[in-house]
Scaffold this motif. Structure first.
Motif, short mmCIF file in Angstrom:
data_model
loop_
_atom_site.label_atom_id
_atom_site.label_comp_id
_atom_site.label_asym_id
_atom_site.label_seq_id
_atom_site.Cartn_x
_atom_site.Cartn_y
_atom_site.Cartn_z
N ARG A 137 0.86 -1.16 0.13
CA ARG A 137 0.02 -0.04 -0.20
C ARG A 137 0.82 1.35 -0.08
N VAL A 138 2.14 1.04 0.56
CA VAL A 138 2.71 2.54 0.64
C VAL A 138 4.16 2.32 -0.30
N LEU A 139 4.16 1.15 -0.83
CA LEU A 139 5.41 1.22 -1.93
C LEU A 139 5.03 1.60 -3.31
N PRO A 213 3.54 -12.50 -13.41
CA PRO A 213 3.26 -11.65 -12.43
C PRO A 213 1.46 -12.26 -12.00
N ASP A 214 0.92 -12.32 -13.18
CA ASP A 214 -0.68 -12.55 -12.74
C ASP A 214 -0.94 -13.59 -11.95
N LEU A 215 0.24 -14.64 -11.60
CA LEU A 215 0.07 -15.82 -10.74
C LEU A 215 0.46 -15.40 -9.35
N VAL A 216 0.98 -14.35 -8.98
CA VAL A 216 1.37 -13.90 -7.72
C VAL A 216 0.23 -13.37 -6.97
N TYR A 217 -0.69 -14.24 -6.18
CA TYR A 217 -1.95 -14.00 -5.60
C TYR A 217 -2.18 -12.66 -4.97
N ALA A 218 -1.32 -12.41 -3.98
CA ALA A 218 -1.31 -11.29 -3.13
C ALA A 218 -0.94 -10.06 -3.84
N ARG A 222 -1.73 -5.16 -7.64
CA ARG A 222 -0.69 -4.12 -8.01
C ARG A 222 0.11 -4.14 -9.14
N LEU A 223 0.15 -5.74 -9.66
CA LEU A 223 0.63 -6.13 -11.16
C LEU A 223 -0.06 -5.84 -12.23
N THR A 224 -1.57 -5.98 -12.10
CA THR A 224 -2.07 -5.94 -13.15
C THR A 224 -2.40 -4.54 -13.91
N VAL A 225 -2.20 -4.41 -15.11
CA VAL A 225 -1.92 -2.99 -15.62
C VAL A 225 -3.51 -2.98 -16.51
N ARG A 226 -4.22 -1.92 -16.10
CA ARG A 226 -5.62 -1.62 -16.82
C ARG A 226 -5.33 -0.60 -17.74
N LEU A 227 -5.89 -0.70 -19.10
CA LEU A 227 -5.93 0.09 -20.10
C LEU A 227 -7.16 0.99 -19.97
#
Length: 382
Positions: A137-139, A213-218, A222-227
């Motif tokens: 949340r802070v990084l 990166p989509d397989l890192v559940y937690a 943060r890793l999903t790029v939304r267009l």
């Protein structure tokens, strides 16, 4: 940190058994959501990997690494499981590993199974997942930050488990040892073990982040790029004449209804190969020194009332196959058998949870359809 029988008295062992059973029950319900849902339905990809994560934890726990003179440590795995497959599924992964280690390999007492699940599973998962999510949340929103957060989360999860063991020993220890000495020795050595845990966890999470990166559940949010669609420069001119909207292109019957999903098979196969290499080959070179708890117990007399393991006559006891004289072959074969058993049990549990969730969703969808279906009206002429 596998607690053997006799370290903790019967009442406290029974109490931790109740806590562990409740945690597993809650996790069974929570894992159904993690295995079948998630941001962008990416959670559907968690199910095939959850069994592999459990098998990987089993394999890497065989790789004891030296942390001090005459002392070794090994991965606990709670942080790694929570980050990769979610906290509820993570508790189940560690629980499956601890159950099979106790039953097949005489590692960790049977009466202490609840203590081990509570300490090595529940505590490590909760602490690591809380720290990891708090840091995200802070990084900055970068992949490297995910790897760094996993390092910190894993680092703190191990001494947290040591503190939890000390608290349980204060409640039900079977020997008269000063708690201050137990606390200092346990936390001190497990801070060092935590560094090794952090390195292994960060390296594994970083490898997955690099390729999928989509397989890192937690960290999916943060890793999903939304267009996002940006307005055309012409729309900024108030005098520009409005342009008619283009008619939608006719849908092709051959076009898929949803975007094609990337297969998890390459990562799964690679992970399985690495897991088998760790258990079947690298485990031979693991440190033979006692681990942190064993060393502290021997130095401070905690093990005076330790009991023999009920499964000490198991053909796989002490991570070796009985009647095979060659130590390398015996240990390697035991490791491969352990990986296979953990993978089979874990994958079976997670596949069943996923199937039950799918059935529940289908039943709920059918009920909504039935409730919202329009009543047929008789046709009239004119």
């Amino acid at each position: 940190m596998h607690v053997p029988d006799g370290f903790i008295n019967a009442p406290v062992s029974a109490g931790t058994g109740v806590v562990a059973a409740a945690a597993v029950a809650v996790s069974l319900r929570g894992a159904r959501r993690e295995l079948g849902g998630g941001p962008g339905e990416a959670g559907e990809r968690t199910a095939p990997l959850a069994g592999l994560v459990a098998a990987f934890i089993f394999a890497v726990q065989m790789l004891n690494f030296p942390v001090a003179a005459g002392t070794s440590g090994h991965l606990l795995g709670g942080a790694l499981a929570a980050i990769l497959v979610g906290p509820y599924t993570g508790v189940l992964c560690v629980s499956v590993v601890l159950l099979l280690q106790a039953v097949l390999f005489a590692d960790g007492g049977l009466t202490a199974l609840g203590t081990n699940i509570t300490d090595m599973g529940v505590v490590t998962v909760l602490v690591a997942y809380g720290i990891f999510r708090g840091l995200l949340r802070v990084l900055p929103r970068r992949r490297s930050m995910v790897t760094g957060a996993s390092f910190v989360a894993a680092l703190f999860s191990v001494p947290a488990a040591a503190v939890a063991f000390t608290a349980l020993y204060a409640l039900g220890g079977t020997t008269d040892v000063a708690l201050g000495k137990v606390f200092g020795a346990m936390v001190g050595v497990h801070v060092l073990i935590g560094i090794g845990e952090a390195v292994i966890t960060a390296a594994t999470v970083g490898a997955v982040v690099a390729v999928r990166p989509d397989l890192v559940y937690a960290a999916r949010d943060r890793l999903t790029v939304r267009l996002q669609l940006r307005p055309s420069p012409l729309s900024a001119d108030p005098d520009a004449a409005p342009r008619p909207a283009a008619a939608p292109a006719p849908a092709s019957p051959a076009a898929p209804a949803t975007p094609r999903r990337r297969s998890t098979r390459p990562l799964w196969i690679t992970g399985l190969v690495v897991t088998l290499l760790c258990a079947g080959g690298l485990s031979f070179y693991a440190s033979s020194s006692p681990d942190g708890l064993e060393k502290v117990a021997a130095d401070h007399g905690i093990d005076k009332k330790a009991e023999k393991h009920a499964a000490e006559d198991s053909p796989l006891a002490d991570y070796g196959v009985r009647d095979i004289a060659d130590a390398r072959l015996s240990g390697g074969l035991a490791g491969v058998i352990g990986v296979g058993a953990t993978l089979a049990v874990g994958s079976g549990v997670f596949a069943l949870l996923r199937r039950r969730r799918d059935q529940a969703q289908q039943e709920a969808a059918g009920a909504r359809t039935a409730e919202g279906a329009p009543t047929a009206q008789p046709a009239t002429e004119g």
